[in-house]
Scaffold this motif. Structure first.
Motif, PDB file in Angstrom:
ATOM      1  N   PHE A   1       0.857  -1.333   0.003  1.00 59.04           N
ATOM      2  CA  PHE A   1       0.121   0.094   0.051  1.00 59.04           C
ATOM      3  C   PHE A   1       0.780   1.201   0.110  1.00 59.04           C
ATOM      4  O   PHE A   1       1.915   1.470   0.827  1.00 59.04           O
ATOM      5  N   VAL A   2       0.566   2.159  -0.715  1.00 55.16           N
ATOM      6  CA  VAL A   2       1.187   3.503  -0.766  1.00 55.16           C
ATOM      7  C   VAL A   2      -0.072   4.378  -0.304  1.00 55.16           C
ATOM      8  O   VAL A   2      -0.775   4.732  -1.141  1.00 55.16           O
ATOM      9  N   THR A   3       0.312   5.019   0.860  1.00 53.08           N
ATOM     10  CA  THR A   3      -1.044   5.467   1.606  1.00 53.08           C
ATOM     11  C   THR A   3      -0.771   6.681   2.463  1.00 53.08           C
ATOM     12  O   THR A   3       0.410   7.205   2.259  1.00 53.08           O
ATOM     13  N   ALA A   4      -1.592   6.903   3.479  1.00 51.51           N
ATOM     14  CA  ALA A   4      -1.265   8.019   4.425  1.00 51.51           C
ATOM     15  C   ALA A   4      -2.277   7.850   5.573  1.00 51.51           C
ATOM     16  O   ALA A   4      -3.079   7.236   5.502  1.00 51.51           O
ATOM     17  N   HIS A   5      -1.747   8.294   6.781  1.00 48.52           N
ATOM     18  CA  HIS A   5      -2.521   8.304   8.145  1.00 48.52           C
ATOM     19  C   HIS A   5      -2.953   6.695   8.655  1.00 48.52           C
ATOM     20  O   HIS A   5      -4.159   6.399   8.417  1.00 48.52           O
ATOM     21  N   TYR A   6      -1.983   6.076   8.703  1.00 45.70           N
ATOM     22  CA  TYR A   6      -2.194   4.407   8.904  1.00 45.70           C
ATOM     23  C   TYR A   6      -1.223   4.261  10.070  1.00 45.70           C
ATOM     24  O   TYR A   6      -0.113   4.551  10.373  1.00 45.70           O
ATOM     25  N   PRO A   7      -1.963   3.488  11.170  1.00 48.57           N
ATOM     26  CA  PRO A   7      -3.217   3.206  11.178  1.00 48.57           C
ATOM     27  C   PRO A   7      -4.226   4.169  11.836  1.00 48.57           C
ATOM     28  O   PRO A   7      -3.857   5.429  12.212  1.00 48.57           O
ATOM     29  N   PRO A   8      -5.654   4.114  11.874  1.00 46.74           N
ATOM     30  CA  PRO A   8      -6.517   5.025  12.526  1.00 46.74           C
ATOM     31  C   PRO A   8      -6.214   5.157  13.739  1.00 46.74           C
ATOM     32  O   PRO A   8      -5.428   4.147  14.421  1.00 46.74           O
ATOM     33  N   PRO A   9      -6.675   6.121  14.681  1.00 45.68           N
ATOM     34  CA  PRO A   9      -7.731   7.045  14.118  1.00 45.68           C
ATOM     35  C   PRO A   9      -7.105   8.645  13.822  1.00 45.68           C
ATOM     36  O   PRO A   9      -7.762   9.401  13.995  1.00 45.68           O
ATOM     37  N   GLU A  10      -5.849   8.327  13.089  1.00 44.28           N
ATOM     38  CA  GLU A  10      -5.292   9.695  12.614  1.00 44.28           C
ATOM     39  C   GLU A  10      -6.276  10.212  11.776  1.00 44.28           C
ATOM     40  O   GLU A  10      -6.336  11.730  11.632  1.00 44.28           O
ATOM     41  N   ASN A  11      -6.993   9.513  10.811  1.00 38.65           N
ATOM     42  CA  ASN A  11      -7.777  10.075   9.794  1.00 38.65           C
ATOM     43  C   ASN A  11      -8.781   8.821   9.318  1.00 38.65           C
ATOM     44  O   ASN A  11      -8.708   7.988   9.331  1.00 38.65           O
ATOM     45  N   ALA A  12      -9.928   9.620   8.768  1.00 36.37           N
ATOM     46  CA  ALA A  12     -11.192   8.467   8.825  1.00 36.37           C
ATOM     47  C   ALA A  12     -10.862   7.720   7.583  1.00 36.37           C
ATOM     48  O   ALA A  12     -11.132   6.358   7.416  1.00 36.37           O
ATOM     49  N   ALA A  13      -9.949   8.089   6.451  1.00 33.33           N
ATOM     50  CA  ALA A  13      -9.405   7.062   5.426  1.00 33.33           C
ATOM     51  C   ALA A  13      -8.862   5.826   5.933  1.00 33.33           C
ATOM     52  O   ALA A  13      -8.641   4.973   5.286  1.00 33.33           O
ATOM     53  N   GLY A  14      -8.216   6.080   7.264  1.00 32.95           N
ATOM     54  CA  GLY A  14      -7.194   5.189   7.821  1.00 32.95           C
ATOM     55  C   GLY A  14      -8.191   3.901   8.269  1.00 32.95           C
ATOM     56  O   GLY A  14      -7.717   2.703   7.972  1.00 32.95           O
ATOM     57  N   PHE A  15      -9.374   4.062   8.520  1.00 30.58           N
ATOM     58  CA  PHE A  15     -10.172   3.160   8.836  1.00 30.58           C
ATOM     59  C   PHE A  15     -10.647   2.244   7.620  1.00 30.58           C
ATOM     60  O   PHE A  15     -10.847   0.866   7.697  1.00 30.58           O
ATOM     61  N   ARG A  16     -10.859   2.741   6.519  1.00 35.51           N
ATOM     62  CA  ARG A  16     -10.919   2.224   5.257  1.00 35.51           C
ATOM     63  C   ARG A  16      -9.979   1.378   4.919  1.00 35.51           C
ATOM     64  O   ARG A  16      -9.770   0.149   4.593  1.00 35.51           O
ATOM     65  N   LEU A  17      -8.657   1.862   4.892  1.00 34.55           N
ATOM     66  CA  LEU A  17      -7.446   1.227   4.691  1.00 34.55           C
ATOM     67  C   LEU A  17      -7.069   0.036   5.498  1.00 34.55           C
ATOM     68  O   LEU A  17      -6.619  -1.100   5.230  1.00 34.55           O
ATOM     69  N   LYS A  18      -7.346   0.245   6.972  1.00 29.69           N
ATOM     70  CA  LYS A  18      -7.115  -0.897   7.875  1.00 29.69           C
ATOM     71  C   LYS A  18      -8.193  -1.923   7.397  1.00 29.69           C
ATOM     72  O   LYS A  18      -7.664  -3.318   7.710  1.00 29.69           O
ATOM     73  N   ALA A  19      -9.473  -1.603   7.050  1.00 32.89           N
ATOM     74  CA  ALA A  19     -10.537  -2.793   6.564  1.00 32.89           C
ATOM     75  C   ALA A  19      -9.856  -3.709   5.624  1.00 32.89           C
ATOM     76  O   ALA A  19     -10.027  -4.690   5.452  1.00 32.89           O
ATOM     77  N   MET A  20      -9.290  -3.057   4.544  1.00 38.42           N
ATOM     78  CA  MET A  20      -8.601  -3.545   3.444  1.00 38.42           C
ATOM     79  C   MET A  20      -7.485  -4.411   3.881  1.00 38.42           C
ATOM     80  O   MET A  20      -7.223  -5.530   3.422  1.00 38.42           O
ATOM     81  N   VAL A  21      -6.564  -3.982   4.851  1.00 36.79           N
ATOM     82  CA  VAL A  21      -5.520  -4.618   5.253  1.00 36.79           C
ATOM     83  C   VAL A  21      -5.797  -5.919   5.999  1.00 36.79           C
ATOM     84  O   VAL A  21      -5.646  -6.958   5.708  1.00 36.79           O
ATOM     85  N   LYS A  22      -6.790  -5.773   6.827  1.00 30.78           N
ATOM     86  CA  LYS A  22      -7.640  -6.989   7.454  1.00 30.78           C
ATOM     87  C   LYS A  22      -7.982  -8.043   6.552  1.00 30.78           C
ATOM     88  O   LYS A  22      -7.829  -9.176   6.847  1.00 30.78           O
ATOM     89  N   ALA A  23      -8.794  -7.537   5.533  1.00 28.68           N
ATOM     90  CA  ALA A  23      -9.232  -8.588   4.261  1.00 28.68           C
ATOM     91  C   ALA A  23      -8.114  -9.295   3.802  1.00 28.68           C
ATOM     92  O   ALA A  23      -8.463 -10.460   3.572  1.00 28.68           O
ATOM     93  N   ILE A  24      -7.319  -8.747   3.351  1.00 27.66           N
ATOM     94  CA  ILE A  24      -6.125  -9.350   2.752  1.00 27.66           C
ATOM     95  C   ILE A  24      -5.468 -10.219   3.528  1.00 27.66           C
ATOM     96  O   ILE A  24      -5.209 -11.400   3.024  1.00 27.66           O
ATOM     97  N   SER A  25      -5.196  -9.974   4.674  1.00 22.06           N
ATOM     98  CA  SER A  25      -4.568 -10.559   5.976  1.00 22.06           C
ATOM     99  C   SER A  25      -5.279 -11.833   6.126  1.00 22.06           C
ATOM    100  O   SER A  25      -4.929 -12.977   6.140  1.00 22.06           O
ATOM    101  N   LYS A  26      -6.614 -11.719   6.242  1.00 19.39           N
ATOM    102  CA  LYS A  26      -7.515 -13.036   6.548  1.00 19.39           C
ATOM    103  C   LYS A  26      -7.693 -13.975   5.136  1.00 19.39           C
ATOM    104  O   LYS A  26      -8.031 -15.098   5.542  1.00 19.39           O
ATOM    105  N   ASN A  27      -7.862 -13.303   4.109  1.00 19.56           N
ATOM    106  CA  ASN A  27      -8.495 -14.203   3.044  1.00 19.56           C
ATOM    107  C   ASN A  27      -7.087 -14.547   1.696  1.00 19.56           C
ATOM    108  O   ASN A  27      -7.548 -15.394   1.127  1.00 19.56           O
ATOM    109  N   LEU A  28      -5.998 -13.699   2.027  1.00 17.35           N
ATOM    110  CA  LEU A  28      -5.151 -14.071   0.925  1.00 17.35           C
ATOM    111  C   LEU A  28      -3.859 -14.535   1.513  1.00 17.35           C
ATOM    112  O   LEU A  28      -3.644 -13.866   2.616  1.00 17.35           O
ATOM    113  N   ASP A  29      -2.903 -15.137   0.742  1.00 13.58           N
ATOM    114  CA  ASP A  29      -1.563 -15.685   1.323  1.00 13.58           C
ATOM    115  C   ASP A  29      -0.833 -14.541   0.588  1.00 13.58           C
ATOM    116  O   ASP A  29       0.172 -15.111  -0.047  1.00 13.58           O
ATOM    117  N   PHE A  30      -0.408 -13.398   1.228  1.00 16.93           N
ATOM    118  CA  PHE A  30       0.364 -12.421   0.873  1.00 16.93           C
ATOM    119  C   PHE A  30       0.860 -11.681   2.125  1.00 16.93           C
ATOM    120  O   PHE A  30       0.126 -11.583   3.194  1.00 16.93           O
TER     121      PHE A  30
END
Length: 416
Positions: free
Chosen positions: A19-48
């Motif tokens: 990921f090339v992004t900003a404000h990770y992890p939340p609560p620094e920024n609302a966009a951080g919650f979206r990003l964290k949900a993406m990271v969680k989903a990848i970690s849970k479902n994909l072998d990367f």
């Protein structure tokens, strides 16, 4: 930097998503919650393995996140209090060679094998960096627009925003033909992105914003125990940004309190506009009706949401693509807490369309405090009748992060 630059992969494959992004992890920024949900989903479902490159932290460092992801901060962020902030900000955005070389060398020093680069907007420079990483490491590129950041900047400050528009046209929208997938948060954003890209027929996927309802279950339980709904309205937001236009609602509260003496507004947040709002409330003799909490803990936030009757989403009623097309994660946090929403803004607005389609509160198409107060008073019985279970069920059915991210995972699987 830490002394060791070798990524600990654990049981994960060396194949990586970056990921090339900003404000990770939340609560620094609302966009951080979206990003964290993406990271969680990848970690849970994909072998990367996952590497998150955060371009906005205040020091150079690496650390691990909640899901085993590695986070790299490759540069020191600029202080907004600096008089030369925007000069240095644009200088950094235009000349990314130092930052890029640092990132590239870091990746090369690890055992990571980049398969997919995900660049998020904001920040603006993420696409330029992401596209070059994808080319150099022969990886795929996905660009996720949390919002139309150039239009947001223009709405906040046109003099500064015009430079963001120029930059985005040259280094964001013109780079999107290099992307293997593009995602954004609303159908309205898709419309504007197509226009900015020259009405391309390239597919743009909608990955909605959402919430983890478990985080707000206690607030909902408090709400369910209330015997009556008054007009206790809560606002949660960053008061560094003028787009909230909270001054309009403070003026509306003068008339609302005349008709509803027990009504109250609770303002949760801090920022440079807080003192102006406090002064306005004092001028209108409303300090006994408006509570300014400043920054509060998550526990107290839940308590305040649990005591409230409605959540407030103010938007300036202007013809700006960001205002019209974006939403707020706070919107879904209100609903997860069982709070119907009071919102106001332009005639056409994504948040307003959702509120009206699913009967989640009231949307007022105006910036006029007199119209806003009149609409709330005239419709107070109607909005009081909206059940807490009804608005929370909307979240459970459509807006949980786990449900939303199922589509995101399918997109990744298709392009890798």
């Amino acid at each position: 930097m830490e002394s060791s630059t070798v990524l600990k992969l654990g049981s994960k494959s060396p194949d990586s998503i970056i990921f090339v992004t900003a404000h990770y992890p939340p609560p620094e920024n609302a966009a951080g919650f979206r990003l964290k949900a993406m990271v969680k989903a990848i970690s849970k479902n994909l072998d990367f393995s996952i590497l998150v490159i955060d371009l906005t932290r205040n020091k150079i460092e690496t650390y691990y996140g909640d899901y085993g992801e590695r986070v790299l901060s490759p540069r020191k962020s600029l202080s907004r209090s600096s008089k030369l902030y925007y000069f240095h900000r644009f200088k950094d955005m235009l000349d990314l060679s130092k930052t890029y070389n640092f990132i590239k060398k870091y990746i090369e020093s690890t055992s990571l094998k980049p398969r997919l680069i995900i660049s998020t907007i904001p920040p603006g420079e993420s696409v330029k960096i992401g596209a070059k990483l994808a080319k150099d490491f022969r990886a795929k590129l996905l660009v996720d627009f949390h919002d139309l950041t150039d239009e947001w900047r223009f709405a906040e400050n046109p003099a500064v925003g015009i430079f963001y528009k120029i930059y985005f046209n040259k280094y964001v929208y013109s780079f999107l033909d290099k992307a293997d997938a593009i995602t954004t948060t609303t159908e309205y954003s898709v419309f504007y992105l197509r226009r900015k890209m020259g009405n391309t027929y390239k597919t743009i996927h909608v990955i909605y914003n959402g919430v983890d309802p478990v985080d707000f279950e206690k607030a909902y339980d408090m709400k369910a125990k209330k015997r009556s709904r008054d007009l206790r309205i809560v606002f949660v937001g960053n008061l560094n940004w003028k787009y909230h236009r909270l001054d309009i609602f403070i003026k509306a509260m003068k008339e609302i309190t005349r008709k509803e003496p027990d009504s109250k507004l609770v303002v949760i947040g801090k920022g440079k506009y807080l003192s102006e709002y406090v002064s306005l409330a004092k001028k209108l003799d409303l300090l006994n009706k408006i509570v300014f909490t400043g920054y509060i803990s998550k526990q107290r936030l839940i308590e305040e949401l649990g005591k409230a009757d409605f959540g407030l989403i103010p938007r300036p009623a202007i013809n700006n693509p960001w205002v019209i097309s974006s939403d707020r994660i706070t919107f879904y946090e209100y609903l997860a807490s069982g709070l119907p929403v009071i919102a106001y803004g332009p005639k056409i607005n994504y948040i307003g369309s959702v509120i009206e389609k699913y009967d989640l509160g009231i949307y007022i198409r105006s910036n006029d405090h007199k119209i806003i107060s009149t609409e709330i008073i005239q419709n107070r019985d109607q909005i009081r009748s909206i059940g807490s279970s009804h608005v929370r069920n909307y979240i459970l059915k459509y807006r949980t992060w786990d449900r939303i991210m199922e589509k995101f995972i399918k997109i990744i699987q298709k392009i890798i």
